[in-house]
Design a protein around this motif. Structure first.
Motif, mmCIF file in Angstrom:
data_model
loop_
_atom_site.group_PDB
_atom_site.id
_atom_site.type_symbol
_atom_site.label_atom_id
_atom_site.label_comp_id
_atom_site.label_asym_id
_atom_site.label_seq_id
_atom_site.Cartn_x
_atom_site.Cartn_y
_atom_site.Cartn_z
ATOM 1 N N SER A 1 1.640 2.438 22.970
ATOM 2 C CA SER A 1 2.227 1.222 22.937
ATOM 3 C C SER A 1 1.370 0.214 23.064
ATOM 4 O O SER A 1 0.032 0.272 23.396
ATOM 5 C CB SER A 1 3.490 1.463 23.946
ATOM 6 O OG SER A 1 2.811 1.335 25.236
ATOM 7 N N VAL A 2 1.808 -1.077 22.650
ATOM 8 C CA VAL A 2 1.045 -2.260 22.967
ATOM 9 C C VAL A 2 1.821 -2.991 23.834
ATOM 10 O O VAL A 2 3.158 -3.197 23.830
ATOM 11 C CB VAL A 2 0.980 -3.112 21.590
ATOM 12 C CG1 VAL A 2 0.475 -4.417 21.446
ATOM 13 C CG2 VAL A 2 0.288 -2.117 20.235
ATOM 14 N N HIS A 3 1.128 -3.966 24.736
ATOM 15 C CA HIS A 3 1.746 -4.748 25.710
ATOM 16 C C HIS A 3 1.133 -6.046 26.150
ATOM 17 O O HIS A 3 -0.204 -6.199 25.521
ATOM 18 C CB HIS A 3 1.832 -3.855 27.260
ATOM 19 C CG HIS A 3 2.456 -2.501 27.055
ATOM 20 N ND1 HIS A 3 3.615 -2.116 27.213
ATOM 21 C CD2 HIS A 3 1.865 -1.301 26.741
ATOM 22 C CE1 HIS A 3 4.014 -1.086 27.090
ATOM 23 N NE2 HIS A 3 2.956 -0.518 26.811
ATOM 24 N N PRO A 4 1.785 -7.131 26.409
ATOM 25 C CA PRO A 4 1.225 -8.350 26.632
ATOM 26 C C PRO A 4 0.152 -8.331 27.649
ATOM 27 O O PRO A 4 -0.623 -9.483 27.665
ATOM 28 C CB PRO A 4 2.281 -9.149 27.032
ATOM 29 C CG PRO A 4 3.431 -8.316 27.523
ATOM 30 C CD PRO A 4 3.187 -6.744 26.776
ATOM 31 N N ASP A 5 0.282 -7.567 28.715
ATOM 32 C CA ASP A 5 -0.959 -7.583 29.599
ATOM 33 C C ASP A 5 -1.024 -6.036 30.228
ATOM 34 O O ASP A 5 -0.314 -5.050 30.245
ATOM 35 C CB ASP A 5 -0.778 -8.484 30.798
ATOM 36 C CG ASP A 5 0.883 -8.590 31.099
ATOM 37 O OD1 ASP A 5 1.361 -7.335 31.401
ATOM 38 O OD2 ASP A 5 1.380 -9.652 31.847
ATOM 39 N N VAL A 6 -1.909 -5.964 31.287
ATOM 40 C CA VAL A 6 -2.371 -4.606 31.957
ATOM 41 C C VAL A 6 -1.092 -4.277 32.747
ATOM 42 O O VAL A 6 -0.706 -3.013 32.792
ATOM 43 C CB VAL A 6 -3.921 -4.724 32.605
ATOM 44 C CG1 VAL A 6 -3.732 -3.481 33.652
ATOM 45 C CG2 VAL A 6 -4.829 -5.079 31.589
ATOM 46 N N PRO A 7 -0.595 -4.960 33.521
ATOM 47 C CA PRO A 7 0.549 -4.773 34.432
ATOM 48 C C PRO A 7 1.815 -4.025 33.508
ATOM 49 O O PRO A 7 2.241 -2.918 33.942
ATOM 50 C CB PRO A 7 0.794 -5.942 35.415
ATOM 51 C CG PRO A 7 -0.086 -6.646 35.156
ATOM 52 C CD PRO A 7 -0.989 -6.563 33.996
ATOM 53 N N ALA A 8 1.958 -4.621 32.333
ATOM 54 C CA ALA A 8 3.051 -4.141 31.666
ATOM 55 C C ALA A 8 2.877 -2.819 31.125
ATOM 56 O O ALA A 8 3.772 -1.847 31.049
ATOM 57 C CB ALA A 8 3.384 -5.016 30.692
ATOM 58 N N ALA A 9 1.362 -2.534 30.939
ATOM 59 C CA ALA A 9 1.332 -1.350 30.130
ATOM 60 C C ALA A 9 1.217 -0.011 31.342
ATOM 61 O O ALA A 9 1.512 1.003 31.094
ATOM 62 C CB ALA A 9 -0.420 -1.458 29.709
#
Length: 169
Positions: A115-123
């Motif tokens: 997946s693709v996420h806006p930032d590291v914590p979301a990933a």
């Protein structure tokens, strides 16, 4: 009035009449030659006129074809300009999206995109929802395909992915 003609005078009149006939024949011959020349000139000019008219008709037809081609080319140019304007707008939008995604990251599982996420914590949050442990997120080492879970910056991953595709081609 009675006139008396002498033989000498009669001979002179006959000679003058003969000279006049000869002169009339010469003038007639010259007139015939001039008329013949004129007729030949008229025929030559008529043929040249017919050829010029045919050439003009051909050129007119060619001009109509060129006009049609020009109109078609102008239509294509207008379409190309419209397409270029649309593509410029798309590029502008994509640049804005890319700027907004400057901190975006990808979540990888054994080197495959998850997946693709806006930032590291979301990933990390998404990886945990998929079964990854909450701890153990250390700097990546070794090949990407050997890591169960890995987070990479989107721009880095895209460049690496494009390079591997270019090498395969």
């Amino acid at each position: 009035m009675i006139r008396i003609l002498t033989r000498a005078h009669l001979t002179a009149l006959e000679q003058a009449a003969e000279n006049a006939r000869n002169r009339a024949d010469e003038v007639q011959d010259a007139a015939d030659a001039a008329a013949s020349c004129h007729v030949r000139s008229v025929r030559r000019l008529s043929a040249a006129l017919a050829t010029a008219r045919d050439d003009a008709a051909d050129h007119q037809h060619d001009a109509e074809i060129v006009r049609e081609i020009l109109e078609h080319t102008e239509d294509q140019l207008a379409e190309a300009r419209t397409t270029a304007a649309e593509q410029a707008e798309q590029i502008k939008t994509l640049r804005a999206d890319l700027a907004a995604m400057g901190g975006a990251v990808v979540l990888l599982r054994y080197g495959r995109l998850v997946s693709v996420h806006p930032d590291v914590p979301a990933a990390k949050h998404h990886a945990q929802a998929l079964g990854a442990s909450t701890d153990g997120w250390c700097p990546p080492t070794g090949p990407v395909a050997e890591s169960a879970w890995r987070i990479c910056p989107l721009a880095t991953w895209m460049v690496r992915d494009e390079a591997s595709e270019a090498g395969a081609a």
